[in-house]
Design an enzyme around this catalytic site. Structure first.
Site, PDB file in Angstrom:
ATOM      1  N   SER A  71       5.826  -6.952  -7.476  1.00 36.30           N
ATOM      2  CA  SER A  71       4.744  -6.753  -6.515  1.00 36.30           C
ATOM      3  C   SER A  71       5.234  -5.878  -5.387  1.00 36.30           C
ATOM      4  CB  SER A  71       4.245  -8.105  -5.973  1.00 36.30           C
ATOM      5  OG  SER A  71       3.295  -7.907  -4.959  1.00 36.30           O
ATOM      6  N   ASP A  72       4.308  -5.092  -4.806  1.00 32.56           N
ATOM      7  CA  ASP A  72       4.647  -4.273  -3.657  1.00 32.56           C
ATOM      8  C   ASP A  72       4.111  -4.878  -2.369  1.00 32.56           C
ATOM      9  OD1 ASP A  72       1.993  -3.959  -4.116  1.00 32.56           O
ATOM     10  OD2 ASP A  72       1.969  -1.785  -3.960  1.00 32.56           O
ATOM     11  N   LYS A  73       3.592  -6.101  -2.451  1.00 31.18           N
ATOM     12  CA  LYS A  73       3.079  -6.764  -1.260  1.00 31.18           C
ATOM     13  C   LYS A  73       4.255  -7.334  -0.460  1.00 31.18           C
ATOM     14  CE  LYS A  73      -0.197 -10.325   0.198  1.00 31.18           C
ATOM     15  NZ  LYS A  73       0.749 -11.088   1.007  1.00 31.18           N
ATOM     16  N   THR A  74       4.273  -7.031   0.831  1.00 31.36           N
ATOM     17  CA  THR A  74       5.405  -7.438   1.658  1.00 31.36           C
ATOM     18  C   THR A  74       5.538  -8.951   1.709  1.00 31.36           C
ATOM     19  OG1 THR A  74       5.038  -5.476   3.000  1.00 31.36           O
ATOM     20  CG2 THR A  74       6.472  -7.157   3.919  1.00 31.36           C
TER      21      THR A  74
END
Length: 226
Positions: A71-74
């Site tokens: 995932s690229d969600k922080t």
């Protein structure tokens, strides 16, 4: 040859059909699995003091298939924890709390972290115990805490600000009948931090229906008399 082709075609077309009894058996197994999940002591989350709670039985068979999450969600790569530290009302900023990042930077640089005369670089057991019990609330300002906001010049605006924090959200309250403690389930940690802050400052959101929201609100007149 035609019979063979028809047999293979029928095998492909009817291969997805299952007996209705098998479908019922699968649903029963899913319900039993959800019960085991609720009773699994290893799935207890110590930070929020909550055990696992299966709200649906449709994802049981998919949980064991998860091996890697990309995932690229922080928030996925961090704690995704939000804290209510400061706010500004009527042009006045309130709140002297500091974040864990600021404390870590001060400790790394070897310089004291002093805000409003308080040294936040020194461990305070009482403050740490209070903070650990109230997740999402890291607000510190004597002008607001303990109902002192009623003595501020724009107390009516501050009151409306707290009302908005307690009302404008999609959080769901969960009342513990044994202890009377209200916890909140929100779609994002931002909303949870806002609702928790409103509760700690005297505006407790405790019930929601399809057409109304119920809030226990601090009475400014009583606080002014006291």
């Amino acid at each position: 040859m035609a019979a063979i082709y028809h047999f293979l075609t029928a095998l492909l077309l009817y291969g997805y059909l299952i007996p209705i009894s098998l479908y019922v058996s699968i649903e029963i197994v899913k319900v039993l699995q959800s019960i085991f999940i609720n009773q699994d002591i290893h799935m207890y989350y110590e930070e929020t003091d909550k055990p696992a709670h299966a709200r649906t039985s449709n994802l049981n068979e998919e949980l064991g298939q998860v091996d890697t999450i990309l995932s690229d969600k922080t928030g996925t790569l961090t704690c995704n924890s939000m804290e209510f530290i400061k706010f500004s009302v009527a042009g006045t900023a309130y709140g002297y709390g500091v974040t864990e990042v600021e404390k870590a930077m001060a400790k790394r640089n070897g310089s004291p972290l002093i805000v409003n005369g308080k040294d936040y670089g020194v461990a305070d057991p009482a403050h740490d115990a209070k903070k650990s019990s109230i997740k999402g609330f890291n607000f510190d300002d004597d002008r607001i805490m303990d109902g002192n906001w009623v003595n501020e010049p724009h107390s009516d605006v501050i009151q409306n600000f707290f009302r908005l924090l307690a009302v404008c959200h999609t959080a769901i309250p969960d009342l513990d009948e044994e202890t009377g403690k209200v916890t909140y389930e929100a779609e994002s940690p931002d909303e949870a931090a806002f609702v928790i802050a409103a509760k700690e400052l005297g505006f407790e959101f405790f019930n929601r229906t399809q057409s109304s929201v119920s809030v226990n609100e601090l009475d400014p007149c009583v606080m002014q008399k006291s």
